[in-house]
Design a protein around this motif. Structure first.
Motif, mmCIF file in Angstrom:
data_model
loop_
_atom_site.group_PDB
_atom_site.id
_atom_site.type_symbol
_atom_site.label_atom_id
_atom_site.label_comp_id
_atom_site.label_asym_id
_atom_site.label_seq_id
_atom_site.Cartn_x
_atom_site.Cartn_y
_atom_site.Cartn_z
ATOM 1 N N THR A 59 0.854 -1.004 0.153
ATOM 2 C CA THR A 59 -0.032 -0.139 -0.066
ATOM 3 C C THR A 59 0.844 1.135 -0.188
ATOM 4 N N SER A 65 -4.437 10.049 -1.518
ATOM 5 C CA SER A 65 -5.459 8.663 -1.364
ATOM 6 C C SER A 65 -4.681 7.512 -1.055
ATOM 7 N N TYR A 67 -3.688 3.657 -1.983
ATOM 8 C CA TYR A 67 -3.905 2.757 -2.987
ATOM 9 C C TYR A 67 -3.485 1.386 -2.455
ATOM 10 N N TYR A 68 -4.124 0.165 -2.827
ATOM 11 C CA TYR A 68 -3.870 -1.201 -2.529
ATOM 12 C C TYR A 68 -3.426 -1.656 -3.700
ATOM 13 N N ILE A 69 -2.378 -1.668 -4.237
ATOM 14 C CA ILE A 69 -1.509 -1.859 -5.341
ATOM 15 C C ILE A 69 -0.908 -3.067 -5.372
ATOM 16 N N TYR A 98 5.116 5.283 -9.036
ATOM 17 C CA TYR A 98 3.905 5.082 -9.631
ATOM 18 C C TYR A 98 3.577 5.943 -10.700
ATOM 19 N N ASN A 102 -1.860 7.604 -13.274
ATOM 20 C CA ASN A 102 -2.714 6.548 -12.973
ATOM 21 C C ASN A 102 -2.045 5.881 -11.703
ATOM 22 N N PRO A 103 -2.078 6.150 -10.685
ATOM 23 C CA PRO A 103 -1.364 5.641 -9.621
ATOM 24 C C PRO A 103 -1.582 4.176 -9.358
ATOM 25 N N TYR A 104 -2.636 3.379 -10.060
ATOM 26 C CA TYR A 104 -2.916 1.918 -9.886
ATOM 27 C C TYR A 104 -1.788 1.313 -10.494
ATOM 28 N N VAL A 105 -1.127 2.215 -11.593
ATOM 29 C CA VAL A 105 0.098 1.412 -12.137
ATOM 30 C C VAL A 105 1.148 1.948 -11.311
ATOM 31 N N SER A 106 1.852 0.696 -10.627
ATOM 32 C CA SER A 106 2.887 1.029 -9.881
ATOM 33 C C SER A 106 4.066 0.052 -9.913
ATOM 34 N N ASN A 121 3.646 -8.465 -9.793
ATOM 35 C CA ASN A 121 2.337 -8.527 -10.369
ATOM 36 C C ASN A 121 2.552 -9.939 -11.086
#
Length: 126
Positions: A59, A65, A67-69, A98, A102-106, A121
Motif C-alpha cells: 500500500t 489517497s 492505494y492497494y496496489i 507510480y 494513474n497511480p494504480y500502475v506502480s 504482479n
C-alpha cells in the motif's frame, strides 16, 4: 516440472512487461509503501518443483489517497519458510514508483526484500 511453450511465452511476456515498466518508472514520483501479507500458495519453482510462494500486497499514498496496489510473490522451499516470511515482512517499508496519471500502475523500486528476489504482479494470481 518443465514448462511447456505457452507457460514459457507467458513468462517471457511478463518479463518484458516488467522491464518496460522499470524503464517507464524512472521518471515517476516515488512514495513510501508498506508490505501487507496476503497468504501462502503452493506452486512450482522455475528451477525446482514443489515450492511455495509467499504472497504480499503493498500500500502507499499518492495524491492524498491510499492505494492497494499490486501483488508480489517470494519463492520458498518449504511451506514453513513461506509462512515465516508472512510474519517477517508484514509492515516492512518499500519504495513505490507510480504513474502520476494513474497511480494504480506502480512498481516496487527494490529488487530484493530481506535478500530475497520477488516477482512483481505475477500473472498466475487472480
Amino acid at each position: 516440472m518443465l514448462l511447456d511453450w505457452p507457460e514459457l511465452l507467458i513468462l517471457a511476456v511478463q518479463s518484458l512487461r516488467l522491464a518496460w515498466r522499470w524503464g517507464r518508472s524512472r521518471g515517476w514520483p516515488s512514495a513510501p509503501g508498506t508490505v501487507q501479507p496476503a497468504g501462502v500458495k503452493p506452486g512450482w519453482g522455475f528451477w525446482a518443483p514443489a515450492q511455495y510462494r509467499s504472497i504480499f500486497a503493498y500500500t502507499f499514498q499518492a495524491n492524498g489517497s491510499r492505494y492497494y496496489i499490486g501483488l508480489m510473490a517470494v519463492e520458498a522451499g518449504r511451506e514453513g519458510d513461506a509462512l515465516a516470511m508472512q510474519k517477517e515482512m508484514a509492515g516492512m517499508g518499500v519504495t513505490v514508483r507510480y504513474d502520476p496519471e494513474n497511480p494504480y500502475v506502480s512498481i516496487v523500486e527494490e529488487r530484493r526484500i530481506l535478500g530475497r528476489r520477488f516477482t512483481q504482479n505475477p500473472h498466475w494470481l487472480p
